[in-house]
Design an enzyme around this catalytic site. Structure first.
Site, PDB file in Angstrom:
ATOM      1  N   ASP A   3       4.409   6.342   4.551  1.00 15.05           N
ATOM      2  CA  ASP A   3       2.990   5.993   4.615  1.00 15.05           C
ATOM      3  C   ASP A   3       2.246   6.991   5.499  1.00 15.05           C
ATOM      4  O   ASP A   3       1.089   7.338   5.239  1.00 15.05           O
ATOM      5  CB  ASP A   3       2.850   4.571   5.163  1.00 15.05           C
ATOM      6  CG  ASP A   3       1.495   3.955   4.885  1.00 15.05           C
ATOM      7  OD1 ASP A   3       0.742   4.501   4.071  1.00 15.05           O
ATOM      8  OD2 ASP A   3       1.188   2.923   5.514  1.00 15.05           O
ATOM      9  N   HIS A  63       1.215  -5.419   8.807  1.00 13.49           N
ATOM     10  CA  HIS A  63       1.080  -3.960   8.638  1.00 13.49           C
ATOM     11  C   HIS A  63      -0.375  -3.638   8.976  1.00 13.49           C
ATOM     12  O   HIS A  63      -1.258  -3.745   8.127  1.00 13.49           O
ATOM     13  CB  HIS A  63       1.430  -3.597   7.184  1.00 13.49           C
ATOM     14  CG  HIS A  63       1.281  -2.151   6.845  1.00 13.49           C
ATOM     15  ND1 HIS A  63       2.352  -1.350   6.511  1.00 13.49           N
ATOM     16  CD2 HIS A  63       0.199  -1.339   6.770  1.00 13.49           C
ATOM     17  CE1 HIS A  63       1.935  -0.124   6.250  1.00 13.49           C
ATOM     18  NE2 HIS A  63       0.625  -0.094   6.391  1.00 13.49           N
ATOM     19  N   CYS A 107      -6.531   7.886   8.852  1.00  8.46           N
ATOM     20  CA  CYS A 107      -7.187   6.926   7.954  1.00  8.46           C
ATOM     21  C   CYS A 107      -7.748   7.657   6.748  1.00  8.46           C
ATOM     22  O   CYS A 107      -8.654   8.477   6.893  1.00  8.46           O
ATOM     23  CB  CYS A 107      -8.316   6.215   8.693  1.00  8.46           C
ATOM     24  SG  CYS A 107      -9.243   5.121   7.607  1.00  8.46           S
ATOM     25  N   ASN A 167      -2.455   3.992  10.536  1.00  9.94           N
ATOM     26  CA  ASN A 167      -1.364   3.093  10.926  1.00  9.94           C
ATOM     27  C   ASN A 167      -1.240   2.994  12.437  1.00  9.94           C
ATOM     28  O   ASN A 167      -1.290   4.004  13.139  1.00  9.94           O
ATOM     29  CB  ASN A 167      -0.027   3.665  10.425  1.00  9.94           C
ATOM     30  CG  ASN A 167       0.218   3.380   8.962  1.00  9.94           C
ATOM     31  OD1 ASN A 167       0.312   2.242   8.543  1.00  9.94           O
ATOM     32  ND2 ASN A 167       0.289   4.447   8.178  1.00  9.94           N
TER      33      ASN A 167
END
Lengths: 315, 315
Positions: free
Chosen positions: A16, A219, A252, A261
């Protein structure tokens, strides 16, 4: 309520995180990053994504990354068997084709990625929520047949970049469908970081009517600096699994320059401060954050890494 | 428990923030900063410190800053009388000499600054905790005689850079002494940012046995990214006043490069997200954070300011 005594961290930096970096990171660096994270005590490390390199060039080396990571893990086989701690390397598989490629590379855990917002689903994966869920069904069925466990993600659990606020009931609906499809755990993603301890609580209350707390993960994105508080509020509701990205990798995608994150080291700092065990060695984690951030040509994004490194320099 | 419905923010950027910046900021910039903060809706703005310029050159213009700020406030007199909202400009006065200078410049609120850690007190103000408290007594007596209200600070309420963990009972003891000396409010400072929602809760539990919640303020540093979570935990215990520094001004004097005071915009974002009123205009506050950060030649340190500015650029 009592907070959980142990928490499982799912490290999502290599997937991610790196997927949302502009630079395409070398395969060797990715493999080394995963090895360092493992050495720091992480026992669930999302390794890569089996998507088309046309869409996500950052993950174009998915089969090689997973094969090398699993080979390294097999070499450690004896030690692993001795301490009994299995390490999981989930990979994202958006469809059956991705799942088959992941399986061929040796995957033992995969993840599917749904959304609680109709507009986000259409813009992000080009189909409705219902269509996306139907696309996951053959993946979960094939995974069960192959003895591969499946993790489900729900994105936009609080807010959507196109629709604004997302109803808790919509999140509960998608989460339940993924859970009933066979996902052993559903990770609830505050994709744009618009959540706060109150909206996260309301969302969790809705999801908890359908799925037990021990099958949920938080998350959270730190776009507005709320992620650590959101983890704390979730702990108060019994959630004991959290996704995080070493060094805050990823940023982002909806606001260049903003945080993405939550950094793993910030979450671990909170948990250890609360007396909650994670199995993670914070110093080794900070080293890893500094190392991968340097590889990307910048400082770690997390406050914990910056403070710990500043204190080391001063000492 | 129910969270408070309104929260009072005490903006400490012009004093606690700028005092810890290496650059000495021009008087005009300080006065303009305070005016912008006032226009953004802040109603308590710590303006300066009446300490010796030998020790704190950044505050060498204390009398001029306070005089100009109060003159500007007097010019707005009619409007202020109309909306009934008094604005307070507390100034730090470590001793009677400082208090007299502050009074001569027109101060209507002063603050005294004690510590819960013996080593910190000795290293920071060169006397024991007991001696520092005795030094404050003539200040609080003179202030009461002059109709000036006094705010008390306790630093190192969770950890000390020299001693490590600080006992909640030690914090309660110092806080109670300040309260009984006549401080209308006692601000509890996590000076090195080592607190987390659990250690903050334990500290507050001890202090709340001596002082009611509506006379306490939380003053948290974001060194390890815990400040927003600590504000949330404090709200859950009934604390409804928080100190914060626009743009995270000040950094951490104990770890160069690390965060210091929690940014006002991060606290306001949390509070508004929780449905709590502050009277602060977040957009104007972010503008102010960007403006003073630019004056210091850098980006704002807060995640909220960075995210809001990134979204504006993208729009």
């Amino acid at each position: 309520m009592e907070l959980p005594r142990t928490v499982r961290i799912v490290e999502v930096g290599p997937r991610d995180g790196l997927q949302n970096e502009k630079q395409v990171v070398a395969t060797d660096t990715k493999v080394a990053l995963i090895a360092r994270l493992r050495a720091a005590g992480l026992r669930a490390i999302e390794a890569t994504s089996f998507v088309s390199p046309k869409w996500v060039p950052q993950m174009g080396d998915n089969a090689e990354v997973l094969t090398r990571v699993l080979a390294a893990e097999a070499e450690r086989g004896e030690a692993v068997a001795r301490d009994g701690a299995a390490v999981w390397y989930p990979v994202l598989t958006p469809n059956l084709k991705g799942f088959e490629a992941a399986l061929a590379a040796g995957a033992t855990e995969v993840a599917v990625f749904g959304a609680a917002s109709e507009s986000f689903s259409r813009k992000n994966i080009n189909c409705s929520i219902a269509e996306s869920l139907e696309r996951f069904r053959p993946v979960t069925e094939a995974a069960q047949a192959a003895g591969v466990r499946v993790r489900g993600y729900v994105s936009c659990v609080v807010g959507c970049p196109y629709e604004g606020a997302v109803a808790p009931a919509a999140v509960a609906e998608v989460a339940q469908t993924l859970f009933e499809m066979g996902c052993y755990e559903v990770s609830l993603g505050d994709t744009i970081g618009s959540g706060n301890p109150d909206s996260i609580r309301r969302m969790l209350e809705a999801v908890l009517t359908r799925i037990p707390a021990d099958r949920l993960a938080g998350h959270y994105h730190d776009t507005y600096g709320m992620a650590v508080a959101n983890v704390f509020a979730s702990l108060q509701m019994g959630v004991a699994v959290f996704d995080a990205s070493v060094g805050g990798l990823g940023g982002c995608p909806y606001a260049a320059g903003a945080s993405g994150n939550v950094a793993t080291e910030d979450v671990v700092w909170l948990l250890h401060g609360l007396g909650i065990e994670t199995g993670v060695d914070l110093d080794a984690l900070v080293d890893t954050a500094a190392w991968i951030s340097a590889a990307l040509g910048r400082e770690p994004a997390s406050r914990v890494a910056r403070a710990v490194l500043a204190k080391r320099r001063a000492a």
